[in-house]
Design an enzyme around this catalytic site. Structure first.
Site, PDB file in Angstrom:
ATOM      1  N   GLY A 191     -17.483  -0.469  27.453  1.00 50.40           N
ATOM      2  CA  GLY A 191     -16.654  -1.556  26.948  1.00 50.40           C
ATOM      3  C   GLY A 191     -17.396  -2.878  27.013  1.00 50.40           C
ATOM      4  N   TYR A 192     -18.056  -3.248  25.929  1.00 54.82           N
ATOM      5  CA  TYR A 192     -18.844  -4.478  25.867  1.00 54.82           C
ATOM      6  C   TYR A 192     -18.273  -5.455  24.840  1.00 54.82           C
ATOM      7  CZ  TYR A 192     -22.852  -3.282  28.877  1.00 54.82           C
ATOM      8  OH  TYR A 192     -23.663  -3.013  29.945  1.00 54.82           O
ATOM      9  N   SER A 193     -18.503  -5.183  23.556  1.00 56.22           N
ATOM     10  CA  SER A 193     -18.143  -6.131  22.496  1.00 56.22           C
ATOM     11  C   SER A 193     -16.639  -6.396  22.444  1.00 56.22           C
ATOM     12  CB  SER A 193     -18.597  -5.598  21.133  1.00 56.22           C
ATOM     13  OG  SER A 193     -19.995  -5.510  21.070  1.00 56.22           O
ATOM     14  N   GLU A 232     -29.955   1.998  27.203  1.00 61.88           N
ATOM     15  CA  GLU A 232     -29.521   2.401  25.871  1.00 61.88           C
ATOM     16  C   GLU A 232     -30.672   2.298  24.873  1.00 61.88           C
ATOM     17  OE1 GLU A 232     -26.124   1.300  22.516  1.00 61.88           O
ATOM     18  OE2 GLU A 232     -26.829  -0.249  23.886  1.00 61.88           O
TER      19      GLU A 232
END
Length: 402
Positions: free
Chosen positions: A133-135, A250
């Site tokens: 859960g980043y952007s 990543e």
């Protein structure tokens, strides 16, 4: 299997790895990696069995420590294992989600002993799926502007906010989540990283349908979702460092170092089939021949740089900048290969479906289109160039106002 120490005999290990793979990899799965590369883990019985067998051996994560279920192999041994898997058409059955490639390595870097023992073995066994859960709708490339918050609720964190482009969230059991824990601090300094259980009523995922009909991305909503205090990975308000390290893992996974699976057919072989050869057995098109050689040189340079960066990073878990170089290099190599492939196919490189086009021709077109996304996912090419210019070349920040 013999206990290979620091002075490992690579060829001896190759022989033992080859024998083990030939005895344990299901022949029914040879060359069928596509069965295991969906948005979630496959329930195909042969893949389930192969996932369990490889996990029990520890080779789902060959270089991870044995005490957490990993293989305990050296980087050189892991490369040999990948080569031997490719040789027989084997593949890694637990590469769904972000557990092996991103979350697991980051937990190894920053996790407590309890976190490692809890989370790493299920990742290795392929029992759980992770998302990241980043952007957010207003925090994409400027990720540090994120507003999803985690408030101290005594013995737990209370989480509220929204994430977007959360790959595989609808299938995931856990989420590595960047949240804001201090709104009074500078935006890079008030962020923390939480390990959040996705199976709770406070989390809702909404798949985003693409024009292709697939939905690999999600909007993810957190409404009073809960995570225990022990879910904090790394230090409070130092999550930006943890988050950057995950992105480096990543990008490293996107640079051509993944294990197993037979690589693409050599481009020169494809070119000879479509373009023909001259009297000396060379490609008949001299201009294409020159550009193909340049591409092959770039691919080999990328591979050598990847190995050098891996050697330099060994034993160092602090964020570095080499993955940004390698991410752009891998993108360049893959996209140029796709362009050359369609060019040499001529009109046969224009098909989407139908009896007039072979499977390989259709896949070449689809791969070319999908490959355009490489310039964006995992950090856009422009963002990587900014990192390279500022942190490697020492150039001034041209984003600051004057």
């Amino acid at each position: 299997m013999a206990d290979f120490g620091a002075d490992v005999d690579i060829e001896a290990f190759r022989g033992e790895a080859r024998a083990w793979l030939e005895a344990n990899f299901p022949a029914s799965l040879k060359g069928k990696a596509a069965l295991a590369t969906g948005e979630s883990k496959s329930s195909h019985p042969d893949i389930v069995a192969w996932r369990r067998t490889l996990g029990e051996k520890g080779w789902s994560a060959p270089t991870w420590p044995k005490e957490y279920g990993g293989g305990g192999l050296t980087a050189a041994q892991a490369r040999v294992l990948g080569q031997e898997m490719a040789r027989i058409g084997a593949f890694h059955p637990s590469m769904f989600g972000m557990g092996i490639t991103m979350i697991g390595p980051t937990i190894l870097d920053y996790g407590t002993e309890e976190q490692k023992k809890k989370h790493l073995p299920p990742i290795i066994m392929g029992e759980v799926q992770w998302c990241v859960g980043y952007s957010e709708p207003n925090a994409g490339s400027d990720l540090a502007s994120l507003q999803t918050r985690a408030d101290d609720a005594g013995d737990s964190w209370k989480i509220n906010g929204q994430k977007i482009w959360t790959s595989g969230a609808q299938h995931s059991d856990w989420c590595g989540l960047l949240v804001r824990t201090d709104f009074s601090a500078k935006k890079h300094e008030g962020i923390s990283f939480l390990l959040v259980d996705m199976h709770q009523p406070g989390i809702e995922t909404r798949p985003i349908a693409l024009i292709s009909g697939a939905s690999p991305f999600c909007e993810t909503f957190f409404t009073d979702a809960v995570a225990p205090k022990a879910a904090l990975l790394g230090q409070i308000n130092v999550g930006w460092t943890v988050g950057k390290r995950l992105l480096q893992h990543e990008r490293a996974s996107q640079t051509g170092g993944s294990m197993g699976g037979r690589g693409p057919k050599p481009l020169n072989e494809i070119a000879k089939a479509y373009l023909g050869v001259d009297g000396e057995g060379r490609l008949a098109d001299a201009d294409f021949r020159t550009r193909l050689v340049r591409h092959e040189m770039d691919a080999r340079v990328h591979g050598q740089t990847l190995m050098r960066a891996a050697a330099e990073a060994r034993g160092n878990n602090s964020p570095g900048n080499a993955p940004s170089v390698l991410k752009n290099s891998a993108t360049n190599v893959a996209q140029i290969r796709a362009e050359l492939t369609l060019e040499l196919m001529g009109s046969q490189g224009l098909g989407w479906d139908g009896a007039n086009y072979s499977h390989d021709e259709v896949e070449a077109v689809r791969s070319w289109l999908w490959g355009k996304a490489m310039s964006i996912y995992g950090g856009s090419a422009e963002i990587q160039n900014n990192i390279i210019s500022k942190r490697i070349l020492g150039l001034p920040d041209n984003t600051q106002s004057t």
